[in-house]
Design an enzyme around this catalytic site. Sequence first.
Site, PDB file in Angstrom:
ATOM      1  N   PHE A 113     -77.627 -72.372 -50.102  1.00  0.00           N
ATOM      2  CA  PHE A 113     -78.334 -73.023 -50.993  1.00  0.00           C
ATOM      3  C   PHE A 113     -79.578 -73.135 -51.371  1.00  0.00           C
ATOM      4  O   PHE A 113     -80.307 -73.730 -51.051  1.00  0.00           O
ATOM      5  CB  PHE A 113     -77.352 -74.877 -52.178  1.00  0.00           C
ATOM      6  CG  PHE A 113     -77.439 -74.472 -53.201  1.00  0.00           C
ATOM      7  CD1 PHE A 113     -76.811 -74.269 -54.419  1.00  0.00           C
ATOM      8  CD2 PHE A 113     -78.555 -75.708 -53.116  1.00  0.00           C
ATOM      9  CE1 PHE A 113     -76.643 -75.085 -55.311  1.00  0.00           C
ATOM     10  CE2 PHE A 113     -78.905 -76.453 -54.775  1.00  0.00           C
ATOM     11  CZ  PHE A 113     -77.634 -75.508 -55.784  1.00  0.00           C
ATOM     12  N   ASP A 184     -75.135 -78.593 -44.029  1.00  0.00           N
ATOM     13  CA  ASP A 184     -74.883 -79.550 -45.275  1.00  0.00           C
ATOM     14  C   ASP A 184     -73.367 -79.296 -45.929  1.00  0.00           C
ATOM     15  O   ASP A 184     -72.724 -78.049 -45.749  1.00  0.00           O
ATOM     16  CB  ASP A 184     -75.558 -78.811 -46.238  1.00  0.00           C
ATOM     17  CG  ASP A 184     -75.829 -78.918 -47.913  1.00  0.00           C
ATOM     18  OD1 ASP A 184     -74.946 -79.941 -47.919  1.00  0.00           O
ATOM     19  OD2 ASP A 184     -77.509 -79.279 -48.329  1.00  0.00           O
ATOM     20  N   TYR A 209     -70.967 -86.121 -55.920  1.00  0.00           N
ATOM     21  CA  TYR A 209     -70.532 -85.546 -57.541  1.00  0.00           C
ATOM     22  C   TYR A 209     -70.169 -84.498 -56.904  1.00  0.00           C
ATOM     23  O   TYR A 209     -69.423 -84.498 -58.755  1.00  0.00           O
ATOM     24  CB  TYR A 209     -71.645 -85.796 -58.585  1.00  0.00           C
ATOM     25  CG  TYR A 209     -73.094 -84.689 -57.518  1.00  0.00           C
ATOM     26  CD1 TYR A 209     -72.651 -83.613 -57.911  1.00  0.00           C
ATOM     27  CD2 TYR A 209     -74.624 -85.567 -57.157  1.00  0.00           C
ATOM     28  CE1 TYR A 209     -74.158 -82.238 -57.448  1.00  0.00           C
ATOM     29  CE2 TYR A 209     -74.891 -83.817 -56.420  1.00  0.00           C
ATOM     30  CZ  TYR A 209     -74.826 -82.858 -57.014  1.00  0.00           C
ATOM     31  OH  TYR A 209     -76.125 -81.629 -56.394  1.00  0.00           O
ATOM     32  N   LYS A 210     -69.870 -84.014 -56.133  1.00  0.00           N
ATOM     33  CA  LYS A 210     -68.861 -82.730 -56.478  1.00  0.00           C
ATOM     34  C   LYS A 210     -67.426 -83.187 -56.022  1.00  0.00           C
ATOM     35  O   LYS A 210     -66.217 -83.617 -57.210  1.00  0.00           O
ATOM     36  CB  LYS A 210     -68.820 -81.665 -55.434  1.00  0.00           C
ATOM     37  CG  LYS A 210     -70.400 -81.003 -55.661  1.00  0.00           C
ATOM     38  CD  LYS A 210     -71.587 -80.055 -54.847  1.00  0.00           C
ATOM     39  CE  LYS A 210     -72.575 -79.420 -55.362  1.00  0.00           C
ATOM     40  NZ  LYS A 210     -73.626 -78.879 -53.909  1.00  0.00           N
ATOM     41  N   ARG A 356     -66.114 -69.185 -60.583  1.00  0.00           N
ATOM     42  CA  ARG A 356     -66.135 -69.654 -59.864  1.00  0.00           C
ATOM     43  C   ARG A 356     -65.230 -70.541 -60.203  1.00  0.00           C
ATOM     44  O   ARG A 356     -65.262 -71.675 -61.388  1.00  0.00           O
ATOM     45  CB  ARG A 356     -67.675 -70.221 -58.982  1.00  0.00           C
ATOM     46  CG  ARG A 356     -66.854 -71.077 -57.926  1.00  0.00           C
ATOM     47  CD  ARG A 356     -69.006 -71.397 -57.401  1.00  0.00           C
ATOM     48  NE  ARG A 356     -69.220 -72.339 -58.395  1.00  0.00           N
ATOM     49  CZ  ARG A 356     -69.884 -73.333 -58.034  1.00  0.00           C
ATOM     50  NH1 ARG A 356     -70.533 -72.974 -56.474  1.00  0.00           N
ATOM     51  NH2 ARG A 356     -70.660 -74.034 -58.606  1.00  0.00           N
TER      52      ARG A 356
HETATM   53  C1  PLP Z   1     -75.229 -79.200 -54.543  1.00  0.00           C
HETATM   54  C2  PLP Z   1     -76.035 -78.732 -53.766  1.00  0.00           C
HETATM   55  C3  PLP Z   1     -77.060 -78.694 -53.392  1.00  0.00           C
HETATM   56  C4  PLP Z   1     -77.621 -79.973 -55.143  1.00  0.00           C
HETATM   57  O1  PLP Z   1     -78.534 -80.898 -54.571  1.00  0.00           O
HETATM   58  P1  PLP Z   1     -79.062 -82.035 -55.580  1.00  0.00           P
HETATM   59  O2  PLP Z   1     -80.250 -82.527 -54.900  1.00  0.00           O
HETATM   60  O3  PLP Z   1     -78.130 -82.971 -54.827  1.00  0.00           O
HETATM   61  O4  PLP Z   1     -79.323 -81.597 -56.605  1.00  0.00           O
HETATM   62  C5  PLP Z   1     -77.934 -78.856 -51.873  1.00  0.00           C
HETATM   63  N1  PLP Z   1     -76.969 -77.771 -51.499  1.00  0.00           N
HETATM   64  C6  PLP Z   1     -75.673 -77.609 -51.426  1.00  0.00           C
HETATM   65  C7  PLP Z   1     -75.765 -76.735 -50.344  1.00  0.00           C
HETATM   66  C8  PLP Z   1     -75.562 -77.518 -52.723  1.00  0.00           C
HETATM   67  O5  PLP Z   1     -74.291 -77.028 -52.597  1.00  0.00           O
END
Ligand code: PLP
Length: 397
Positions: A113, A184, A209-210, A356
Amino acid sequence: MDIFNKTRALFHLPEGMTYLDGNSLGPLPYAAQERVDAMIRDQWGELLITGWNKAGWMEQPSRVGDRVAKLIGAEAGHVVMGDTLSIKVYQALASALELNPDRKVILSDSGNFPSDLYMAEGLIRTLDRDLELRIVEPEDVEAALGDDIAVMMLTQVDYRTGRMHDMARLTALAHDAGAIAMWDLAHSAGAVPVDVAAANADFAVGCSYKYLNSGPGGPAFIYVAPRHADLVNPALSGWLGHASPFAFDLNYQPGAGIERMRVGTPPVIQLAALEAALDVWDMVDMADVRARAVELSEMFITEVESRCPELKLASPRDATQRGSQVSFTHPEGYAIMQALIAHGVIGDFRAPDILRFGITPLYVGEADIMNAVTALQNIMDGRLWDRDAYKVRSRVT
Ligand SMILES: *Cc1c(COP(=O)(O)O)cnc(C)c1O
């Protein structure tokens, strides 16, 4: 009764909406709403500052962390909640680099990400010691694990395609190469069975939150393997990670173990929502959730491929290589997704051309899958996506 009928009843699912986006933001558990209402009224409202002691707000980040630990196979007492995932990535990476001071390369992949990669770039700039972020294709990670790699930093499940890395195998290979393994789990926790302890991961981070349904802006988690927990030196040395915050020393002394990964005041209201949202996991076995997700995903893929042949599968076809989401590509993906949303089926779009869909059995069943495919087929057959209104990009896609 099917356990998933029971779990579905625990969530507020808006009338007329088919929700296939729980991989981005989980729906509202009724229990979270009640817990937050009560917390605000009885704790914030009545206890005010005394709530830190009387209502256990100060212990909440590790108390909730212990419950997340069970979902990711972490040892009790080695996960703590707080901040957002980007912050936790920064902290874990900084500590991982310190454990391997003679090496210069952070290895990641193009399926990571972007925020994780951006945080690494920022950290590299701050440290100013010739570190390099090396980004390879996901299938080339193994070959790239040479003796120059300080940290292998990967997201287990690709946010776009759902492609899933073998965490235990790559961690073992990273260790063989003398690298620290940092994972992660943003799209893994609550989505697939995870065992960070068995995989021997050094660090793990993820968000709530996911798939864990804590609500927008819910706090992230961080895991540090017990063997490192009392050795790492926090880069973000905030007062609540101090050994005794209320001694108000002028110098930082790290707290015991994972406590040192705390930074500042915890998000107490959001943690209350998460604490209630986690109750559902006491009713189900992760292996059953996974089996059901695979079953629903296979059904979705089969139906979409036969009824919407213009859409190309972007996710691995082999379920063992896939997380809990299914993606398709189409050059008009953005407009198709907007049309789908206008027809009550919520998925999302990821540039440049990915549609998605999150498959989350706690509240998604066969009827939702069939609804989604029918809507998608109508949109494709009737070219309903081909309207200007569906091509205007919003700020959040
Ligand atoms: C959703 C996601 C994030 C989001 O990070 P936030 O700091 O919570 O906004 C970061 N890394 C990955 C791999 C994600 O899927």
